[in-house]
Structure formats: structure tokens, C-alpha cells
Design a protein around this motif. Sequence first.
Motif, short mmCIF file in Angstrom:
data_model
loop_
_atom_site.label_atom_id
_atom_site.label_comp_id
_atom_site.label_asym_id
_atom_site.label_seq_id
_atom_site.Cartn_x
_atom_site.Cartn_y
_atom_site.Cartn_z
N VAL A 266 0.85 -1.19 0.00
CA VAL A 266 0.00 0.00 0.00
C VAL A 266 0.88 1.23 0.00
CG1 VAL A 266 -1.80 1.27 1.24
CG2 VAL A 266 -1.84 -1.23 1.21
N GLY A 267 0.51 2.21 -0.82
CA GLY A 267 1.28 3.44 -0.90
C GLY A 267 0.44 4.56 -1.49
N PRO A 268 1.08 5.62 -1.91
CA PRO A 268 0.34 6.77 -2.45
C PRO A 268 -0.20 6.51 -3.86
CG PRO A 268 2.69 7.15 -2.62
CD PRO A 268 2.54 5.89 -1.84
N VAL A 269 -1.18 7.30 -4.23
CA VAL A 269 -1.68 7.28 -5.60
C VAL A 269 -0.54 7.67 -6.53
CG1 VAL A 269 -3.26 8.39 -7.24
CG2 VAL A 269 -4.05 7.79 -4.93
N GLY A 270 -0.42 6.97 -7.65
CA GLY A 270 0.64 7.28 -8.60
C GLY A 270 0.12 8.02 -9.81
N PRO A 367 -17.22 20.56 -24.73
CA PRO A 367 -16.84 19.67 -25.82
C PRO A 367 -15.84 18.58 -25.44
CG PRO A 367 -15.57 21.68 -25.96
CD PRO A 367 -16.49 21.85 -24.78
N HIS A 368 -15.32 18.63 -24.23
CA HIS A 368 -14.23 17.72 -23.87
C HIS A 368 -14.72 16.53 -23.03
CE1 HIS A 368 -11.60 20.66 -25.58
NE2 HIS A 368 -11.94 21.58 -24.68
N ALA A 369 -13.88 15.51 -22.98
CA ALA A 369 -14.19 14.29 -22.23
C ALA A 369 -13.11 14.04 -21.18
CB ALA A 369 -14.29 13.09 -23.16
N ALA A 370 -13.49 13.38 -20.10
CA ALA A 370 -12.55 13.04 -19.04
C ALA A 370 -13.05 11.78 -18.34
CB ALA A 370 -12.42 14.19 -18.05
N GLY A 371 -12.24 11.30 -17.42
CA GLY A 371 -12.62 10.14 -16.61
C GLY A 371 -12.63 10.54 -15.14
N LEU A 372 -13.47 9.86 -14.38
CA LEU A 372 -13.55 10.11 -12.94
C LEU A 372 -13.59 8.77 -12.23
CD1 LEU A 372 -13.97 12.05 -10.51
CD2 LEU A 372 -16.44 11.84 -10.93
N VAL A 373 -12.73 8.61 -11.23
CA VAL A 373 -12.70 7.40 -10.42
C VAL A 373 -13.13 7.77 -9.01
CG1 VAL A 373 -11.31 5.51 -9.52
CG2 VAL A 373 -10.84 6.41 -11.81
N LEU A 374 -14.18 7.15 -8.53
CA LEU A 374 -14.64 7.34 -7.16
C LEU A 374 -14.14 6.18 -6.34
CD1 LEU A 374 -18.35 8.19 -8.06
CD2 LEU A 374 -16.50 9.82 -7.63
N THR A 375 -13.32 6.48 -5.34
CA THR A 375 -12.67 5.41 -4.60
C THR A 375 -12.36 5.87 -3.18
OG1 THR A 375 -10.84 3.82 -4.67
CG2 THR A 375 -10.36 6.06 -5.42
N ARG A 376 -11.53 5.12 -2.50
CA ARG A 376 -11.02 5.52 -1.19
C ARG A 376 -9.50 5.47 -1.23
NH1 ARG A 376 -14.78 1.69 0.92
NH2 ARG A 376 -13.03 0.42 1.67
N VAL A 377 -8.88 6.39 -0.53
CA VAL A 377 -7.44 6.40 -0.36
C VAL A 377 -7.18 6.45 1.13
CG1 VAL A 377 -5.29 7.67 -0.71
CG2 VAL A 377 -6.94 7.46 -2.59
N ASP A 378 -6.56 5.39 1.64
CA ASP A 378 -6.32 5.28 3.08
C ASP A 378 -7.61 5.49 3.85
OD1 ASP A 378 -4.76 4.77 5.29
OD2 ASP A 378 -4.15 6.85 5.55
N GLY A 379 -8.71 4.95 3.33
CA GLY A 379 -9.99 4.99 4.00
C GLY A 379 -10.83 6.22 3.72
#
Length: 389
Positions: A266-270, A367-379
Motif C-alpha cells: 500500500v502506498g500513495p496514488v501514482g 466539448p471535452h471528455a474526461a474520466g472520474l474514479v470514485l474510490t477511497r485512499v487510506d480509508g
Amino acid sequence: MTPELLALLQTPEGARALAVAAEVGDGEPLAAASALRARGFGAELAAAALTQASLRRRAAMKFGPDAAGMFFTRNGLEQATRAVVAERRAARLAASGVATLADLGCGLGSDALAAARQGIAVYAVDADPGTAALAAANAAAAGLAELITVTCADATTVEVEKFDAVFADPARRQTGRGRVFDPKAYSPPWDFVAGLAGRVPRTVLKLAPGIDHALLPPGAEGEWVSVGGDLVEAAFWCGPLASAPRRATLVGLGELTGSGVERAPVGPVGAWFYDPDPAVVRSHLVAEFAAGIGGRLADPEIAYVYTDDPVDTPFARRLAVTDVLPFSLKRLRALFRERGVGTLEIRKRGSALVPDQLRKDLKLSGPHAAGLVLTRVDGAPTALVTAHS
């Protein structure tokens, strides 16, 4: 589909009706039915032929060109093993020296056909008379009737000890109830299915992907299989057929094996985010996957993996991370408005938010597109913004 109607479809007149249905079946249903009746086919035969034409078109995704000569029911098609998965299984059985196989719960015969094509003599059993008749018809249509014997019988009555191996695919649906998730409600019952390996060492069980790992027989291999990113089944390989504790198989892409009990660092988001294939997640091989790419988790309970440098892998979808922030609807709305994001691909794990509702709440426009991740980091609830792939 009754045995009588199936027999009618197998006559020369039925073959002609099927050929006409294949020609006109793409059109409007009433017009297609009228076209068959105009050529002299009775209403019952016309309806059956059109139904088969429709099911054969749908079945092409699972069976390829073979679907054009097979017979189906809607439920049978939905539950049938995909041809590429059945072929892999049959090849593995043949490589282990299996010459005779009892196929319990054969359904429409997908696995029996694949085994017979490997030269294995198959005794296929289904408790439903109509389904057994369809399996026999499909064996005949494939030119494999000499290798496949189909019987309508209760699987629990079969003398499985007479065969080199047993393949069991217990029914996981009940009339009026739909899918069955409790193995105790399988047909045949789980106690019988789980006991097969004690009677015939070379036993393979085809099961739902959500099957509990705790039900894996001692020493058996649990395999989770995905096709094109869709998790399609789990298989328990017993006795001498087992070659690894856990296996994730991505058909056409590769396999990952391991213990299924390792824990990833387990570590930081990269800078790079990886969403592992569902077969990797369900087989509990996320730690082995992470080790293979030098990755880590940002939360010990969330199966998302991160690296600082990009690594090519067939076992996960990789995205570049542009922003990491504590979840805040207000901040996300402002960020996407500033960047003109009107199209958003949302992934989530460890979040109770509903993606469709979140899109409405974000009031996306641009006009633009992106991604979104819904998660947890260290709880902690966390939002990752990713570059659109």
C-alpha cells in the motif's frame, strides 16, 4: 420448444422454413411472419422458425458460425458456455488424458460439443426433456452424434465412476425466481455437486463468478474466466486437473496464477491508475497483478493499482491520473466546468454514489471528455480525475 416442434424443424420442410426465416427475420416481425405463411408454412412452424432465426443471430456472439445450424431456447442460450471458453476447457481435459466424460447438466450442449471435437466420448445428461432433445439435435447438426450420447435423466442417478472425468454445470435459475445465488438451491444440489470430486478425481465444476472461495474443495484450483472484459464464469478444477490454487484467465489475452491470499503493498496514488480485469479481482490475484507491474494499492481494501511509470499489461485498463482530490461535488463541478468537460466516464469502487445521478449533479457541459474514479485512499473518499482514453 417442445420435442415435437424440434422434430418438425429437423424435417426437410422445417429446414426450408429455417432458411426462409434467416432471410426475412431481420425485418418487421409481422411482415416476416406473413412472408413465411405466404410460402405455405403453417403458423406454428413459421413462428418456431422465426424464433430460431432470431436466437441464431444472437448466438453468433457465443458460437460464431456454428450458431447458424444450432437450435436454441432463450434461457438455454443465456446460460450456455461461450464456445471459446468451452474449447479451452475441452483442450485442457484432453491434454490430461481424459477419453470419456460425463457432462451433468449439459444444457444445449456447448461443452459436450467442444469435448467431442477433442475426441472425447461424452455422456451428456439433462433433467429437462426439451433441453436434452436440443442438445441431441445440436450434436447431430455438428456431425458429432457418434461421440455424444444425450440422455434425459436426473444427474444424481448417473454412475459417474464409469468415466475418466466429470463436468458439472448445475442449474442456477429457478422458474419464477430467476437467478439463484445460494449454492444450496442449485440443481442438482450443492452437496451432490461438491461430492463429485470424491467419486471421480478429475472433476470440473462450472459455477457462477460470485461463488464463495470457501466452497473450493481442498487442493482444487479456482479459475475465473473473462471474455472481452466480461466475467463469464468460475470453474473449480479438482484432483489431478488442478495446477495452481487460483487462476485468472482472460481468453485470448493471458492467464495469471497465484495463491489468492497474498496482500499487495500500500502506498500513495501514482501517476498511472489500473483497473484490473474482473477475473483478476474475483480470483483474488490483485496482489500478484500488482507485483507483476511493480504497483501498489492506495487503500488495502480497494482493488485499484497505481504506478509512477506506465506499464503495458493485458490484465487491467490503464489511465493517466491528472488530479487527486478529496471528494467534493462543488470542487468537481467547478473543475469540470473550467475544463469544458461534457462527457465523463465514471468508475467506482468503495463508493456508494450512483454514477448516473452524479453526472446530473455535476451539470456537465462542454466539448471535452474526461474520466472520474470514485474510490477511497487510506480509508478517505477520494476522486481521481483521469485523462480520457
